[in-house]
Every structure is written in C-alpha cells, then in structure tokens.
Design an enzyme around this catalytic site. Structure first.
Site: not given
Ligand code: PEP
Ligand code: MG
Length: 572
Positions: A199, A504
């Site tokens: 946490h 991402c």
């Molecule tokens: C990833 O796998 O890079 C991603 C952005 O998705 P998550 O971290 O939610 O699996």
C-alpha cells in the site's frame, strides 16, 4: 529509471568514520528527500487489556470507522485507497474471523489476545501463498488487526501530527494509517516491511512522493525528529546523514525541483521528434485518472484500462454504468479515447465470473481470448462502447491478441453488435503485447486501425519471465534488444500499412526507451498522467540524428544494460 523490484534487503551498514547509518531497501517510488523522521507505530495495547466490549461491537465499530475514512478519501478523489479501506471493513466483519476470535475467547483468552491470534492465523494463510501479490495481502490483514485492537482498547486512531517535510517511518503502513496523514507535508515514506505492490508504494507513486520499502533495521535506527535521507531511486535510507551527505542531498533535491519546474513548462505544448508530431497521451483506469490526464494536458487517452470498472466488486457493471464511464472519458478530450476491452486473466481476477483456476494464467484465457469465450460479458461492453455513439472520438483496442484470427474475431463481434444496435462501429486496433503479434504485425496492420505496443507484457512474454515475479525484476527491462527488435518491426509494419503505432507500456515514459521508440517510427507515447510533462520535455531535448544512429546500433547489442549505456549520453 530505478526498477522498483530491484534492491537488496540487507541489514544496516554503520560507517565507523561518520554518523550516517545506511540501510539498504527496495526502491518503491522515485526521487530523493530529506527531513525529520515521524514514527507511525501501532498502539501499545497489552494482550490482557480488560475490556467489556464484545467482538461483534469491536468489529462493527472498526468497520464503521474504516468506511468513514473510505468516504473521506473518496471525496478527495483517492478512489484506490477508498476501495482498499472498504475491503478492510469487510475483513473486519468477516464471519470466519469472528468465529476464530470466539473460539479463542471461548477457551478463556482475553479479547485482544484472541483477536491478535485469529488475525495472525488469517495473515499466515495469505503469507503462505506463492504469488507475491497475495502474499503481501497478509500485511493488509495485520493492518485490519491493528484497527480491531485499537477499537477494543477504545483508542481509535487520531490523525498523527506531521511536521513539514516529514519522512514517515513505520514498520508498515496501512491505508488506515496513510489516510490519516496530511500527504502535503510528507516528504518521503520509509517502511521496514512491504514490497513494490504494498500500500505504501502505491500511495507514494500516486502522490509522487519518494519512498522505499523493506528497509530492515529502520525502526531501531530512528526516533522522532532524526534526520533521514530517503533515496527512492537507489532504494536506500541514510539515518542521520553527515554534513557532506546532507549538502549533497540538498543540492540533488534542489535539482529535482528545478527539473520538475522545467518539465512543467512543457505542459500543453506540441511535441515533435524530427519535425513529426508525437502524441503524448495518458493511460487511465478510472474517471479520476481521466481528470488527472486532463489536468496534465495529455493529447487524449491512449489506454483506458476498462477492467478497472470490473474489479473489486460483487458483479459486473451493466451497460449503462460502463457507458457513463466511456462517455465521460471521450468527452474530456478532443482527440480520440482508446478504450481497451476487458483485460481480465493474467494477474487480474474477478471473483464473480467464477473462472476456473489456471496453471499459467498469463498464458491462459486472458484478454480477448476470455471475452470471446464469454460473449455475454463481451457484448455488454461492446454495446456500451457503441452506445457512446461517437465513432470519430472513440477507438476500441483488443488486448492479448496473438494472431490475425484473434483480431478478426474481435472485429467481427464488434461489427455484429453494431448491426444489432444500429450504430456505426468505432475504429478497432490491436494491443501488440505477444511476440507473435509483433512478428505478424504486417498482417494485423492490414486490418487494424492502429497498433499499440504493450511493452509491459511484451517484455514478460519475450523474456519468458512473469512480470509479477519478485525475483525476476531484472528481466523486465524493455530496453532489452530482443524487445526493441520487435518494437522496430511493429512500427515498420504500421508505417508500411499507413497505420499509426503507439507504445502504451511503462517504457513509453522512460526517457531511454522512448527515445529509441521514436527513432523506430512510433508516433504516440501513452504514459501515466504524472509523466506527461517529463515525456514532452525529454522529446523536445533529443537530437534526432544521434538518437537514430543509436537506435540502429541498439538493435545489435546483447542486452538492456548495453543499450542503456549507449543511450544515456544522448538523454537530457
Ligand atoms: C502493457 O502490457 O504494456 C500494458 C500497457 O498493459 P497492462 O500493463 O495493463 O497489461
Ligand atoms: Mg498488457
């Protein structure tokens, strides 16, 4: 960027020639801070404290107090903490716990002793779990135990008095502890126990406060007011640093503030690499995240992790609830919002779906595989997305795609629901996070409206190392040339097909890797809202010619360390 899973939990190292005591810890939230220690400690309540309360009263009183704290932080927008506090309230009133306490008091144990013993048994069950995440939940159970004991003793926690720039030191901190703190005054956190998913680590990262966890020997080394230096990058604590160390730290902290101010000046500016626009979007999981992204002036939402709408509740959100959330996200930005369809499975579980346990959940029925196998669940989500009825401002993204057939099946389902509901389907894209998706990117790009590389998963699948495994942190580096080769191939496939490629995963917010991604042709970086300024600033300082040369060479290197060494001199 420091790896939060790194660090060596060793004992104290006392230097004979100086006052400072250095403790090794695990980096939990980046940054450096110096300030007076404030110890947050459990109440000193004897096992045999006389009390005329029953456990039922104690449990109810504790749950009421925790729910009150949850409501308070929920109002402040600290949704994640509020959810944990509500979960704590549920543990406090767990019938199995009540039964175990009653068994203790039934044999003559005093109430406080019976609570402690029952809580410890429950915590031990979690601690024995192999999965590090669940093992760490043992600390949550102990946190609830402390609250129960405080109620039994009639000494419900008061808000601790925290001076400015305090370094909060504790054995471990529970949500009930952190919500009572004025975070505006906290310079850093340091705890003896806990790991990167504890946490304290989560609260610290969300608030941008430096933190270390697992600092063995900390509480024996500090008293209230002791000056403490917390290094959330290297994962160490120096108790009572000498003058040289203080001066060095003060200079570094000043530099840190100056840099943050400099990054802040890039807020809302147009970001370009070598004359081409780079979209700097935000990753969000909740509507609070959407607000943070808007405040950070992100160029839209590059990843809305829709599964957060489904976690920690008793049943799935219906179409209307989902529609409200998706619409709010879409309306917050002029640029399109990318909503990822449910990515359940792997490390994200949903109890109410009663899914069978899997031997290798990350390699199992996860993401699109799971939603295709549960069309009822999938159709409600697709109907909600179609209900937004703004195909030009919404993008749908499928997670855990491993073949063109997966993508075709996802698109077919979306199109079928569009026909059934009389709506126009929004453009659909693919999350490239499996090695096969990256290698088959030319085929995916024929059909997808965009590609978005999830480097978190791509790295774990390429290196065959579970991303949640505490001992495999060193493998989770997206600067690994094996990962970079797949990023480069994916971006090239996107460009050849005239389809934009984004990244991402967390590496999109790491200066060293994002520079390389741009050289490979990535056009969008989607990062946590708190890194948007840093990313814009970093991109603005890059020398495209030098970065492109390094990016080519990086593909030929043997490992991530060699890549980082190559790129470091090119970064601001
Ligand atoms: C990833 O796998 O890079 C991603 C952005 O998705 P998550 O971290 O939610 O699996
Ligand atoms: Mg992923």
């Amino acid at each position: 960027m420091a790896d939060p899973r790194g660090g060596r939990p060793l004992g104290p190292r006392v230097y004979a020639d100086r006052v400072g005591t250095e403790l090794q810890a695990r980096a939990a939230s980046e940054g450096l801070a110096l300030g007076p220690a404030v110890r947050v400690e459990p109440l000193d309540v004897p096992d045999d404290l006389p009390t005329d309360r029953t456990f039922t009263e104690v449990a109810r009183g504790t749950a009421d107090r925790l729910e009150g704290l949850a409501a308070r932080v929920r109002d402040e927008g600290r949704v994640e903490e509020a959810d944990v506090l509500d979960a704590y309230a549920l543990i406090a009133t767990d019938p199995a716990l009540a039964k175990d306490v009653a068994a203790g008091t039934g044999t003559g144990d005093p109430l406080v002793a019976a609570i402690r013993a029952a809580v410890e048994r429950m915590a031990a069950t979690f601690a024995a779990m192999e999965d590090e995440y669940f093992a760490q939940r043992a600390d949550d159970v102990r946190g609830v135990g402390r609250e129960l004991v405080a109620t039994a003793a009639g000494r419900e926690g008061a808000d601790p008095d925290v001076p400015d720039d305090a370094v909060v030191c504790a054995d471990d901190l529970t949500p009930a502890d952190t919500v009572r703190l004025d975070l505006g005054r906290v310079a850093a956190f340091a705890t003896e126990r806990g790991g990167p998913t504890s946490h304290t680590a989560i609260v610290a990262r969300a608030a941008g406060i430096p933190a270390v966890v697992g600092a063995a020997g900390l509480m024996a080394a500090v008293t209230d007011g002791t000056t403490v230096l917390v290094d959330g990058d290297a994962g160490r604590v120096i108790v009572d640093p000498d003058d040289t160390e203080r001066d060095r730290a003060a200079t570094a902290i000043e530099g840190q503030h100056r840099r943050a101010e400099e990054h802040r000046r890039h807020r809302g500016t147009r970001t370009e690499f070598d004359g081409h626009r780079v979209l700097v979007a935000a990753n969000v999981g909740t509507l609070d995240g959407v607000a943070d992204a808007a405040e950070a002036a992100a160029d839209g939402i590059g990843l809305f992790r829709s599964e957060f709408l489904f976690l920690e509740r008793d049943d799935a959100p219906d179409r209307e609830e989902q529609l409200t959330a998706y619409r709010a996200a879409v309306e917050a930005f002029a640029d399109p919002t990318v909503v990822r369809t449910l990515d359940i499975g792997g490390d994200k579980e949903v109890g109410y779906l009663a899914l069978p346990a899997e031997q290798n959940p990350f390699l199992g029925l996860r993401g699109l595989r799971l939603t295709l196998a549960h069309p009822d669940l999938f159709d409600v989500q697709l109907d909600a997305l179609l209900g937004v009825d703004a195909p030009e401002r919404l993008r749908v993204m499928f997670p855990m795609v491993s073949s063109p057939a997966d993508l075709a099946a996802g698109v077919a389902r979306l199109e079928a629901r569009a026909v059934a509901t009389g709506r126009t389907p929004p453009p659909a894209g693919v999350m490239v996070e499996t090695p096969s998706a990256a290698l088959l990117a030319p085929h995916l790009a024929e059909r997808a409206a965009f590609l978005s590389i999830g480097t978190n998963d791509l790295t774990q699948y390429v290196t065959a190392s579970d991303r949640t495994h505490g001992a495999l942190g060193a493998h989770q580096d997206a600067a690994n040339p094996a990962v970079l080769q797949l990023v480069a191939r994916t971006a090239a496939a996107g460009a050849a097909a005239g389809v934009p490629t984004a990244v991402c995963g967390e590496a999109a917010g790491d200066p060293a890797t994002l520079a390389l991604f741009l050289a490979y042709g990535v056009e969008e970086l989607s990062v946590t809202a708190s890194r948007v300024d840093l990313v814009r600033w970093t991109v603005a300082q890059l020398d495209p010619v030098a970065v492109r040369a390094a990016a080519e060479r990086a593909l030929t290197l043997p490992d991530a360390d060699a890549v980082r060494e190559l790129v470091a001199p090119l970064l601001p």
